[in-house]
Design a protein around this motif. Sequence first.
Motif, PDB file in Angstrom:
ATOM      1  N   LYS A 182       0.817  -1.214   0.000  1.00  0.00           N
ATOM      2  CA  LYS A 182       0.000   0.000   0.000  1.00  0.00           C
ATOM      3  C   LYS A 182       0.850   1.264   0.000  1.00  0.00           C
ATOM      4  O   LYS A 182       0.522   2.253  -0.669  1.00  0.00           O
ATOM      5  CB  LYS A 182      -0.926  -0.002   1.211  1.00  0.00           C
ATOM      6  CG  LYS A 182      -1.872   1.201   1.284  1.00  0.00           C
ATOM      7  CD  LYS A 182      -2.847   1.054   2.442  1.00  0.00           C
ATOM      8  CE  LYS A 182      -3.857   2.177   2.489  1.00  0.00           C
ATOM      9  NZ  LYS A 182      -4.844   1.998   3.584  1.00  0.00           N
ATOM     10  N   GLN A 191      -5.616  -3.955   6.953  1.00  0.00           N
ATOM     11  CA  GLN A 191      -6.017  -2.721   6.286  1.00  0.00           C
ATOM     12  C   GLN A 191      -6.057  -1.596   7.303  1.00  0.00           C
ATOM     13  O   GLN A 191      -6.377  -1.819   8.488  1.00  0.00           O
ATOM     14  CB  GLN A 191      -7.381  -2.876   5.612  1.00  0.00           C
ATOM     15  CG  GLN A 191      -7.837  -1.660   4.823  1.00  0.00           C
ATOM     16  CD  GLN A 191      -6.887  -1.288   3.686  1.00  0.00           C
ATOM     17  OE1 GLN A 191      -5.721  -0.969   3.915  1.00  0.00           O
ATOM     18  NE2 GLN A 191      -7.395  -1.326   2.470  1.00  0.00           N
ATOM     19  N   ASP A 192      -5.717  -0.389   6.872  1.00  0.00           N
ATOM     20  CA  ASP A 192      -5.785   0.763   7.756  1.00  0.00           C
ATOM     21  C   ASP A 192      -6.385   1.955   7.018  1.00  0.00           C
ATOM     22  O   ASP A 192      -6.540   1.937   5.803  1.00  0.00           O
ATOM     23  CB  ASP A 192      -4.405   1.104   8.336  1.00  0.00           C
ATOM     24  CG  ASP A 192      -3.375   1.440   7.264  1.00  0.00           C
ATOM     25  OD1 ASP A 192      -3.752   1.674   6.099  1.00  0.00           O
ATOM     26  OD2 ASP A 192      -2.170   1.482   7.585  1.00  0.00           O
ATOM     27  N   GLY A 193      -6.764   2.970   7.769  1.00  0.00           N
ATOM     28  CA  GLY A 193      -7.363   4.163   7.180  1.00  0.00           C
ATOM     29  C   GLY A 193      -8.527   4.653   8.024  1.00  0.00           C
ATOM     30  O   GLY A 193      -8.572   4.443   9.240  1.00  0.00           O
ATOM     31  N   GLU A 194      -9.501   5.315   7.390  1.00  0.00           N
ATOM     32  CA  GLU A 194     -10.713   5.759   8.069  1.00  0.00           C
ATOM     33  C   GLU A 194     -11.559   4.552   8.454  1.00  0.00           C
ATOM     34  O   GLU A 194     -11.634   3.570   7.705  1.00  0.00           O
ATOM     35  CB  GLU A 194     -11.515   6.694   7.161  1.00  0.00           C
ATOM     36  CG  GLU A 194     -10.821   8.006   6.846  1.00  0.00           C
ATOM     37  CD  GLU A 194     -10.740   8.936   8.057  1.00  0.00           C
ATOM     38  OE1 GLU A 194     -11.572   8.776   8.989  1.00  0.00           O
ATOM     39  OE2 GLU A 194      -9.855   9.798   8.081  1.00  0.00           O
ATOM     40  N   SER A 227     -14.115   3.075   5.976  1.00  0.00           N
ATOM     41  CA  SER A 227     -13.443   2.557   4.787  1.00  0.00           C
ATOM     42  C   SER A 227     -12.756   1.227   5.079  1.00  0.00           C
ATOM     43  O   SER A 227     -12.806   0.289   4.264  1.00  0.00           O
ATOM     44  CB  SER A 227     -12.417   3.582   4.294  1.00  0.00           C
ATOM     45  OG  SER A 227     -11.735   3.094   3.167  1.00  0.00           O
ATOM     46  N   PRO A 282      -2.706   6.580  10.121  1.00  0.00           N
ATOM     47  CA  PRO A 282      -4.051   6.025   9.907  1.00  0.00           C
ATOM     48  C   PRO A 282      -4.829   5.940  11.221  1.00  0.00           C
ATOM     49  O   PRO A 282      -4.267   5.629  12.266  1.00  0.00           O
ATOM     50  CB  PRO A 282      -3.765   4.621   9.352  1.00  0.00           C
ATOM     51  CG  PRO A 282      -2.366   4.678   8.833  1.00  0.00           C
ATOM     52  CD  PRO A 282      -1.644   5.651   9.696  1.00  0.00           C
TER      53      PRO A 282
END
Length: 470
Positions: free
Chosen positions: A156, A281-284, A287, A217
């Motif tokens: 990513k 997975q990372d982020g908001e 999402s 994140p």
Amino acid sequence: MLTSQIKEHLINITGAENFVDSQVERLVYSYDATPDYQSMPDAVVSPRSSEEVAKILALCNEYKIPVIPRGSGTNLCAGTCPVKGGIVILFNHMNQILEIDEENLTVTCQPGVITLDLIREVEKKGLFYPPDPSSMKISTIGGNLNENSGGLRGLKYGVTRDYVLGLEVTLPNGEIVRTGGKLAKDVAGYDLTRLFIGSEGTLGIITEATLKLIPIPKTKKTMLVHYQDLEDAARSVSKIIANKVIPATLEFLDQPTLKVVEDYSRIGLPTDVKCVLLIEQDGEGHSVEKDMIKIEEICKSENAYSIQIAQTENEAEALRTARRNALSALARMKPTTILEDATVPRSEIAKMVMAINEIANKHQINICTFGHAGDGNLHPTCPTDVRDKDEMQRVENAFDEIFDKAIELGGTITGEHGVGIVKAPYLEWKLGESGVNVMKSIKDALDPNHIMNPGKMFAKDTRKRVVVSR
């Protein structure tokens, strides 16, 4: 051997306390993490500034003394083994984070900073430095830059070079140059910054780096997916990316690796499946949730045997740590552990893993395979014994075939470990004679006396390509 006059010059530059040439001290820096490579340097020096580095290089250039810059010695291609003697330069005094610039989202540091220390310091500001080599607890930023290190988050976020904005580099003649800066755009001339990244200390010495940061994140989720078929796992990897979902981490461990890692970590990893994918997975928050649901659906559609989602950060960290400790776990099996890396297009991962297994059986050796499935970078690892000459020859022949197969599948001989000594005989397989000659021309222009990390990158003789009936 160094003359007494040169020793005196070096001591005048660094101070007597930063110059050592005893048998014991030289032995400590005669090898790195690469098995079966060792050669004694003539001395070891620890400069305290860029100016001292410049004076050391100017002196060594005048007398044609080899110079080997060294971080923590976690190198896996014998890149810091002083095969022609000379001076090993350490950066234990040049280990400061000079600035965290929150307005420009950059961090400026010296080469001796430990990677994980830098990551933790910027995270205190709510910022994120993504490159995370498995050795990050002890590897240095300077070593990461010289090898263009990757890591679990490479799919990513990219690798080290993707986060370098500017460098201060001391050239072999002692001149200091600065490249790039705190700039989002800069096309003034050749991209010298990228030239030095991954050059393995063969062109100059990086004495300062300005690195790009991003916001940290907010949310992270981790899952472990079990498979009874390698091709099912490989199709899952390709299908996840094809569905425009780019996980932060997408790692692969085969059954032999799982058994060894579980015996080492004792965290409940499955050992009755053919392989697993470790996906993060990372982020908001919304999402991440959406992506993880999609990933789970894809894995189930490709015959995932079981899916385990980490319920706490401690569970997730245990899984990540187990993956990072794969080499340590495998190293317990036999006196010598040869960990290689070869990269193929991610669509060819299943073919590559099956080829590795076939090659291992053919040469009657044991190979465990793990790696970064999301970017096609696999680490076939062979527990062996360097004292067994017959087995070591079979190991070498097997890896010849593995590199050949990787290139046949559209891949390369190394994705992140570098060339050093180990991969130098294979470099022409990947680049061709013309490509190697271009690199040699750059080397000759910047380092005409060939003092910088000699014996690396360019082998005197290339290995013949393997002819195997497929």
